[in-house]
Scaffold this active site. Sequence first.
Site, PDB file in Angstrom:
ATOM      1  CE  LYS A  45     -18.807  34.474 -13.982  1.00  0.00           C
ATOM      2  NZ  LYS A  45     -19.387  35.629 -13.289  1.00  0.00           N
ATOM      3  NE  ARG A 142     -20.783  38.483  -6.632  1.00  0.00           N
ATOM      4  CZ  ARG A 142     -20.925  37.981  -7.858  1.00  0.00           C
ATOM      5  NH1 ARG A 142     -21.447  36.777  -8.035  1.00  0.00           N
ATOM      6  NH2 ARG A 142     -20.560  38.686  -8.917  1.00  0.00           N
ATOM      7  CG  HIS A 172     -22.814  41.410 -11.009  1.00  0.00           C
ATOM      8  ND1 HIS A 172     -22.951  41.304 -12.375  1.00  0.00           N
ATOM      9  CD2 HIS A 172     -23.039  40.166 -10.518  1.00  0.00           C
ATOM     10  CE1 HIS A 172     -23.238  40.047 -12.699  1.00  0.00           C
ATOM     11  NE2 HIS A 172     -23.307  39.340 -11.590  1.00  0.00           N
ATOM     12  NE  ARG A 228     -19.703  42.973 -15.385  1.00  0.00           N
ATOM     13  CZ  ARG A 228     -20.352  43.899 -14.680  1.00  0.00           C
ATOM     14  NH1 ARG A 228     -20.024  45.177 -14.815  1.00  0.00           N
ATOM     15  NH2 ARG A 228     -21.315  43.567 -13.868  1.00  0.00           N
ATOM     16  CE1 TYR A 273     -25.020   0.832  -7.222  1.00  0.00           C
ATOM     17  CE2 TYR A 273     -24.887   2.672  -8.762  1.00  0.00           C
ATOM     18  CZ  TYR A 273     -24.273   1.647  -8.053  1.00  0.00           C
ATOM     19  OH  TYR A 273     -22.918   1.450  -8.174  1.00  0.00           O
ATOM     20  CB  CYS A 320     -24.527   4.673 -12.262  1.00  0.00           C
ATOM     21  SG  CYS A 320     -25.818   3.440 -12.378  1.00  0.00           S
ATOM     22  CG  MET A 321     -19.371   8.111 -10.239  1.00  0.00           C
ATOM     23  SD  MET A 321     -18.065   7.507  -9.160  1.00  0.00           S
ATOM     24  CE  MET A 321     -18.836   7.528  -7.572  1.00  0.00           C
ATOM     25  CG  ASP A 322     -18.323   5.802 -13.341  1.00  0.00           C
ATOM     26  OD1 ASP A 322     -17.874   6.945 -13.163  1.00  0.00           O
ATOM     27  OD2 ASP A 322     -18.230   4.884 -12.510  1.00  0.00           O
TER      28      ASP A 322
HETATM   29  C1  PLP Z   1     -20.419  36.254 -14.019  1.00  0.00           C
HETATM   30  C2  PLP Z   1     -20.511  37.735 -14.104  1.00  0.00           C
HETATM   31  C3  PLP Z   1     -21.019  38.364 -15.264  1.00  0.00           C
HETATM   32  C4  PLP Z   1     -21.675  37.602 -16.400  1.00  0.00           C
HETATM   33  O1  PLP Z   1     -22.991  37.273 -16.031  1.00  0.00           O
HETATM   34  P1  PLP Z   1     -23.968  36.560 -17.106  1.00  0.00           P
HETATM   35  O2  PLP Z   1     -25.271  36.481 -16.417  1.00  0.00           O
HETATM   36  O3  PLP Z   1     -23.375  35.221 -17.352  1.00  0.00           O
HETATM   37  O4  PLP Z   1     -23.960  37.421 -18.295  1.00  0.00           O
HETATM   38  C5  PLP Z   1     -20.955  39.744 -15.333  1.00  0.00           C
HETATM   39  N1  PLP Z   1     -20.432  40.469 -14.323  1.00  0.00           N
HETATM   40  C6  PLP Z   1     -19.957  39.913 -13.186  1.00  0.00           C
HETATM   41  C7  PLP Z   1     -19.426  40.781 -12.099  1.00  0.00           C
HETATM   42  C8  PLP Z   1     -20.002  38.532 -13.032  1.00  0.00           C
HETATM   43  O5  PLP Z   1     -19.544  37.967 -11.900  1.00  0.00           O
END
Ligand code: PLP
Length: 397
Positions: A45, A142, A172, A228, A273, A320-322
Amino acid sequence: MITKDAELPEYFRVYANVDLDQIRENVQNMKRHTKPGTLMLAVIKADGYGHGAVPIARTLNGIADWFATATIQEALNLRHHGITEPILILGHVPASAYPAMVEAEIRCAVYDYDMAKAISDAAISANRQAYIHIKTDTGMGRIGFAPTRESAAVTAKIANLPNLCIEGCFTHFAKADETDKSHVRGQFAKFRQFLDYLEEVHVRPRICHCANSAAILDLPEMHMDMVRAGIALYGLRPSADEEIAKLDLKPALSLYSHVIYVKEIPAGTGISYGSTFIAPKPMRVATIPVGYADGYPRSLSNRGYVLIHGKRAAILGRVCMDQMIVDVTEIPDVRIGTKVTLIGTDGAEEIQTDQLGDLSGRFNYELVCDLGKRIPRVYYKDGAVCGTKDYFTDEYL
Ligand SMILES: *Cc1c(COP(=O)(O)O)cnc(C)c1O
């Protein structure tokens, strides 16, 4: 045409190298740590935590069994680039996108009956089968069904919807990365309990999964059917309490720039700055063309450092920004065009994302996700450049 990164003039200001071989190795090392048959889902993601989802997905072809994104657009982009493995969307998909999702055989998290009903309807219209993963909230707070008998009853109703298959069930963890594992054990027990409730109503998802990176590292008993892997894929640690070196996971991303100006300054000169740094003595300073607009943390003002010729050059005054200014008084032979390492190794010195996170007070996950669109990504495979990603390609009528 892809050439060596340093030869691309547009990559003089700043560029990030992503070592795809290292990412592949990290996944292989994690796979060795899971029991045979455990599916490996790579969480890519947020454009692969800022690294680049497409080249990573292509690299992990045949190594990762599944991919996950947060949004439908991210998932469709993978399909657009020819990724054929199953993709799971971990977050919300608006109902208007269900037809496209079903068409592309993308799976999503389902945590509400009406959601499942609408996906089923979309699947009927398309004359296709849709696959979903039931999400249960066991303590993250969540999204997800409460892990109760009532939710199991709703899930049984979902299971009876036409053209819809409950392929998976997942939860999760909120605190898998902490040394104290009591909370995660509690969540795991609730998840098992929910799966028992599902069993009572004859719902048996083929793929049950809960382990994030922290649980992959520390809690093999929670690997279940699939793990995951997110942050660990990139060789970064889930938290300061986690030791990723034990699985030989190493960072894949490094960040470079070049010096654009060098000058001698007398004692008393204010830098950047607010003149928060005043030279206490005559110094030699170099300007680096990178700033917080690139995602480089402003909190590193007067506390961070970069590497030049294998030595640490402290950031003077505000980022700074850049641009930012660093101390090269003790580093000879610095001139316009000298290479600067912002993340990575240079000789015996090293500054990795995890340390930069600690130093800046920013979360390492956030740091890589926030690396700006002004930073082109350069991809390496077998030691050679195999692709680049530049974000400035939009066109308007
Ligand atoms: C982002 C996410 C993960 C991965 O988590 P990590 O800590 O980066 O391994 C796994 N499951 C769900 C539902 C997530 O949102």
